[in-house]
Design an enzyme around this catalytic site. Sequence first.
Site, short mmCIF file in Angstrom:
data_model
loop_
_atom_site.label_atom_id
_atom_site.label_comp_id
_atom_site.label_asym_id
_atom_site.label_seq_id
_atom_site.Cartn_x
_atom_site.Cartn_y
_atom_site.Cartn_z
N GLU A 46 0.85 -1.21 0.00
CA GLU A 46 0.00 0.00 0.00
C GLU A 46 0.87 1.25 0.00
O GLU A 46 1.70 1.40 0.90
CB GLU A 46 -0.94 -0.01 1.22
N HIS A 71 -8.08 1.14 1.20
CA HIS A 71 -8.03 0.88 2.65
C HIS A 71 -8.89 1.87 3.43
O HIS A 71 -8.39 2.65 4.24
CB HIS A 71 -6.59 0.91 3.15
#
Length: 536
Positions: free
Chosen positions: A263, A284
């Site tokens: 990420e 997320h």
Amino acid sequence: MAWRIGLTDPLDEEGLALLREDPEVEIVEARSPSPEALRELVQTCDALIVRSGARLDAGVLEQAERLRVIARAGIGVDNIDLEAATRRGILVMNTPGASTIAVAEHTFALLLALLRKIPSAWLSLREGRWERGWFVGVQLAGKTMGLLGLGRIGTEVARRARAFEMHVIAFDPYIPEERATALQIELVPDLDELYARADILSLHVPLTRETYHLIDRRAFEKMKPGVYLINTARGAVIDEEALLEALNTGRVAGAALDTFSEEPPRSPILQALIAHERVVAVPHLGGSTQEAQRLISRQIVQQLLDALRGRDFRNVVNLPFPEGVDYRTLAPFMRLAEVIGRLQMQLIRGRIHRVEIDVRGEELRAVLRPLGVALLKGLLTPILGDEVTFVNAPMLARERGIQIVEAAQSILGAYAQAVACRVLSTQENRLMVGALFAGEPRIVQVDDFPMEALPRGAVLVMRSRDVPGVIGRVGTLLGQHGINIAEWRLGRDRPGGTALSFINLDTPAPSTILDALRSMPEIEDVRQAFLPETLA
């Protein structure tokens, strides 16, 4: 004198107001600080409030001249060196549970968006097309929702699934049947049944060694054709390359992904997943609601102020100094109890329902309760990860039907100071005894087998017949696959009887090696456990 509290990330206004209104607090804001600015905060602040971006490793914490508390606004504390913090007497706390409702609701937002093809339908309409026939969806009523993990978030997802008239099944070997029945959830005995029956599979497990790439090619092969997969847990629980293959073959009808192994996601595999026509992906956002962020901000600020004033130490993930006890003296025994718990959870089969603890030595009997908490923390950490703290371990154990009691009869051998734990599960019982050798934990007995084993790193625990050649054949097999043996400790009940080996490895053994070991006629059982090189 005011407490200097450093902020490396923004807080919600309510949390910030709590700090500003406190006359004993001086706020130092350094948003996304450089390494130099972070070191200055560590040097000059009494407490820090951080999120995942601030990396507090041992080198940074060496500068902690007055730091007393590190408060993580969120769950994961992998960006904080817990051992270094504990060594310097710094409390580390987090906020587990603050985003439970937000993540549960987000799970259903993703699920409905995926099954009703909402993102692609919206884009089509936005581009001026009216193509209703392309966007025929799937309804939830009557479908089987499969939950992998039935903790706080999994439970809230189950409640919402019931409201959609879904049948809910779950696999979680650490949840008692009675709790699932009260929630109208059917517990299944193993992952294979969960995979085979679920129309929709939703993941709610922490990322640990046991859950890393748990959803792999073999798992996809066992799933019901046309399954839908929802992941609001951690990205690395899924082998994302295997998921892409399953989507391309149609084995998986669609996937909704909130988290990724990297990420922001940059790799070609992740980019291909995000662009896939049957994938809904978001950056997320599980806990990203106004309400959850307000709760996290209020909770972390209140916890921090309570800890600074010595009122409460809830959600502390490392051990606060017990009142009236010298922590330097107690800490090695706490580490010993925790490592015994970690081993027990990874070696036992079945669902644990009772844990018995016994200690030898008057000094240890005086601190039996914190030792029991350390034991429970070790027991639950392999399955719950960062969620477990010394504060919430007893509560989490109770939720899973695990009762810890002092052993009614002594279960210890002839050691001046030792900690013993007997675990009783639905399938077996196991006794483990540990002692300190030069201040370091050692396992000195497993069931009826005496030994002197080092509980560190990757470990094979192997039960075999005590006959010539076993050590040689096992060592040869491991060596052929480039796996080096660091230590081999062995205990046996009698010559020619049964032997128990505790084998420390430099690198973990893959499942194929474990299968090969189990196929040897002399070997009765072999299991692998993973232990930290050091414990905070």
